[in-house]
Design an enzyme around this catalytic site. Structure first.
Site, PDB file in Angstrom:
ATOM      1  N   PHE A 166       0.877  -1.185   0.000  1.00 21.28           N
ATOM      2  CA  PHE A 166       0.000   0.000   0.000  1.00 21.28           C
ATOM      3  C   PHE A 166       0.909   1.228   0.000  1.00 21.28           C
ATOM      4  O   PHE A 166       1.599   1.499   0.989  1.00 21.28           O
ATOM      5  CB  PHE A 166      -0.888  -0.035   1.240  1.00 21.28           C
ATOM      6  CG  PHE A 166      -1.787   1.150   1.435  1.00 21.28           C
ATOM      7  CD1 PHE A 166      -2.863   1.376   0.587  1.00 21.28           C
ATOM      8  CD2 PHE A 166      -1.579   2.034   2.487  1.00 21.28           C
ATOM      9  CE1 PHE A 166      -3.718   2.457   0.791  1.00 21.28           C
ATOM     10  CE2 PHE A 166      -2.421   3.125   2.695  1.00 21.28           C
ATOM     11  CZ  PHE A 166      -3.491   3.329   1.849  1.00 21.28           C
TER      12      PHE A 166
ATOM     13  N   THR B  76       6.088  -1.364   2.477  1.00 22.46           N
ATOM     14  CA  THR B  76       6.225  -2.747   2.955  1.00 22.46           C
ATOM     15  C   THR B  76       5.592  -3.731   1.971  1.00 22.46           C
ATOM     16  O   THR B  76       4.535  -3.453   1.399  1.00 22.46           O
ATOM     17  CB  THR B  76       5.546  -2.872   4.339  1.00 22.46           C
ATOM     18  OG1 THR B  76       6.096  -1.885   5.216  1.00 22.46           O
ATOM     19  CG2 THR B  76       5.772  -4.249   4.948  1.00 22.46           C
TER      20      THR B  76
ATOM     21  N   ARG C 290      20.769 -15.523  35.797  1.00 23.84           N
ATOM     22  CA  ARG C 290      22.033 -14.784  35.887  1.00 23.84           C
ATOM     23  C   ARG C 290      22.349 -14.411  37.332  1.00 23.84           C
ATOM     24  O   ARG C 290      21.514 -13.798  38.009  1.00 23.84           O
ATOM     25  CB  ARG C 290      21.918 -13.510  35.027  1.00 23.84           C
ATOM     26  CG  ARG C 290      23.089 -12.576  35.128  1.00 23.84           C
ATOM     27  CD  ARG C 290      24.290 -13.118  34.424  1.00 23.84           C
ATOM     28  NE  ARG C 290      25.404 -12.173  34.425  1.00 23.84           N
ATOM     29  CZ  ARG C 290      26.602 -12.447  33.962  1.00 23.84           C
ATOM     30  NH1 ARG C 290      26.853 -13.640  33.446  1.00 23.84           N
ATOM     31  NH2 ARG C 290      27.555 -11.547  33.994  1.00 23.84           N
TER      32      ARG C 290
ATOM     33  N   GLU D  91       2.808   3.920  10.253  1.00 18.09           N
ATOM     34  CA  GLU D  91       1.341   4.085  10.286  1.00 18.09           C
ATOM     35  C   GLU D  91       0.914   5.208  11.235  1.00 18.09           C
ATOM     36  O   GLU D  91      -0.080   5.107  11.958  1.00 18.09           O
ATOM     37  CB  GLU D  91       0.653   2.754  10.612  1.00 18.09           C
ATOM     38  CG  GLU D  91       0.998   1.712   9.542  1.00 18.09           C
ATOM     39  CD  GLU D  91       0.010   0.572   9.408  1.00 18.09           C
ATOM     40  OE1 GLU D  91      -1.170   0.749   9.702  1.00 18.09           O
ATOM     41  OE2 GLU D  91       0.449  -0.507   8.973  1.00 18.09           O
TER      42      GLU D  91
END
Ligand SMILES: Cc1cc2nc3c(=O)[nH]c(=O)nc-3n(C[C@H](O)[C@H](O)[C@H](O)COP(=O)(O)OP(=O)(O)OC[C@H]3O[C@@H](n4cnc5c(N)ncnc54)[C@H](O)[C@@H]3O)c2cc1C
Length: 388
Positions: free
Chosen positions: A123, A158, A271, A369
């Site tokens: 688009f 895209t 960790r 967008e």
């Protein structure tokens, strides 16, 4: 009032998660490193029915709701934002405009392959001089006999240049309105049309496995029947298209937020520093608590907006909810990736862990967008403020 997804949605979530864990997660780091757009995996997503979730059965879709699409986008994005945005853009920006505004012939011609995920559509709204100010489109389309002749360019589009891209829809000036404002229309341009070129891929900060190109149009001719919807209605069409897209981008952000939370909880339990797991230190644990709050709040906002869409809420109500969801979820996702990389310490800066890829991928969520500033502008307008 229910704050839970239905059992059907939860079951669907599990199936998409299984797919994402098995087919995408093990490869996402390599695709990212190689800037590789995995066509075969995109088509597998198609075979799973993800591109057709909201399309009617007559075009091969399952006629489902918008909430299901958001669930799918969230789950894919939880392991890989590149594939999440590929799905989001393919449906929201590729299929939706044709489904919503197309003639029966246009739908028959393009939708079956797009809905099945065999092909992709882009688009093209954004241009070098028109992004947030999308009405400033410079691309022109002039009617010459039975054909539109298109000249101009688009950028950052895209799914517009992959080996399976069949078509792009583009906005273009087709004249002037009586009040002097540009008349903007939307036109369907099949891939391979002479004069239309998808230029080389961008070298991006993130979303390396997503397909993004600049597009150029020079004397590009398409039949006049390729007008999508009514002439001069292109501006309204893309505003409506972007409302849906904003919620769907919120779903990408939500997947990212949940991934940051899960990765951080796990790492903080494993960790050790000063002889104890880092999660035993309030300085770390409290940051992870903040991730949980952001993920929960974003989830409520994204699915509230999706539920409004599914319930047929008014344009004003949905638009406001879509902007609120997009703004909060995307800004939280960027914050969350910063916190998660901090929890990982030096490893957060190494490509060895996915958290680094999520950090690079997240930033665009605040831009695509409609930027955060544009969302704030729309929200303020929705409140009746006279903001420019
Ligand atoms: C990876 C990627 C994929 C994309 N995919 C697509 C696609 O498929 N199709 C498509 O059409 N576009 C696509 N875009 C484009 C994207 O939607 C635009 O980049 C975005 O809308 C911003 O436009 P711009 O880049 O021109 O920025 P600008 O509009 O130039 O904005 C620059 C800065 O100014 C701010 N600003 C601008 N106007 C105002 C204002 N009035 N008030 C306050 N601040 C303001 C902005 O918020 C921003 O911070 C994509 C972009 C990227 C990076």
């Amino acid at each position: 009032m229910s704050f839970e997804l239905s059992e059907e949605h939860r079951e669907f979530r599990r199936s998409v998660r299984d797919f994402a864990e098995a087919e995408i997660a093990p490869h996402a780091a390599e695709w990212d490193r190689k800037h590789y757009f995995p066509v075969e995996t995109v088509q597998k997503m198609g075979r799973l029915g993800l591109f057709g979730l909201t399309a009617p059965e007559q075009y091969g879709g399952s006629g489902g709701d918008f909430t299901s699409l958001c669930v799918a986008i969230e789950e894919i994005s939880r392991v890989d934002q590149s594939m999440g945005i590929t799905l989001e853009a393919a449906v929201g920006l590729g299929i939706n405009p044709i489904l919503t505004y197309g003639t029966d012939e246009q739908k028959q011609q393009w939708l079956p392959d797009l809905v099945a995920g065999r092909k992709l559509a882009g688009f093209g709204l954004t241009e070098p001089e028109s992004g947030s100010d999308a009405g400033a489109t410079k691309t022109r389309a002039v009617l010459d006999g039975d054909e539109w002749v298109i000249d101009g360019s688009k950028q950052f589009i895209t799914n517009s240049g992959s080996s399976i891209t069949s078509v792009v829809t583009v906005t273009a000036r087709t004249g002037e309105k009586p009040d002097g404002r540009p008349e903007i229309s939307t036109i369907i341009v099949p891939a391979g049309t002479p004069g239309f070129v998808a230029e080389a891929q961008y070298d991006k900060l993130g979303w390396h496995a997503s397909d993004t190109h600049p597009l150029s149009f020079a004397g590009c001719r398409v039949p006049k029947e390729n007008l999508l919807g009514e002439r001069g209605k292109g501006f309204g069409q893309f505003l409506a298209t972007l409302d849906d897209g904003r919620v769907a981008i919120g779903a990408v952000a939500l997947g990212c937020l949940k991934a940051c939370l899960e990765m951080s909880v796990q790492y903080a339990g494993e960790r050790k520093t000063f002889g104890v797991p880092i999660g035993q230190k309030q300085g770390v644990a409290f940051q992870i608590s903040d991730l949980k709050v952001m993920a929960d709040a974003a989830e409520l906002l994204v699915y509230r907006a999706a539920a409004l869409k599914d319930a047929g809420a008014s344009v004003q109500e949905f638009r406001q909810a879509a902007s609120v969801a997009k703004l909060y979820a995307t800004e939280s996702a960027v914050t969350a990736t910063r916190i998660a990389t901090q929890v990982f310490g030096g490893y957060g800066f190494m490509e060895e862990y996915p958290v680094t890829r999520f950090y690079r991928d997240a930033k665009i969520l605040e831009i695509g967008e409609g930027t955060s500033e544009v969302q704030r502008m729309l929200i303020a307008r929705g409140l009746g403020l006279p903001v420019e």
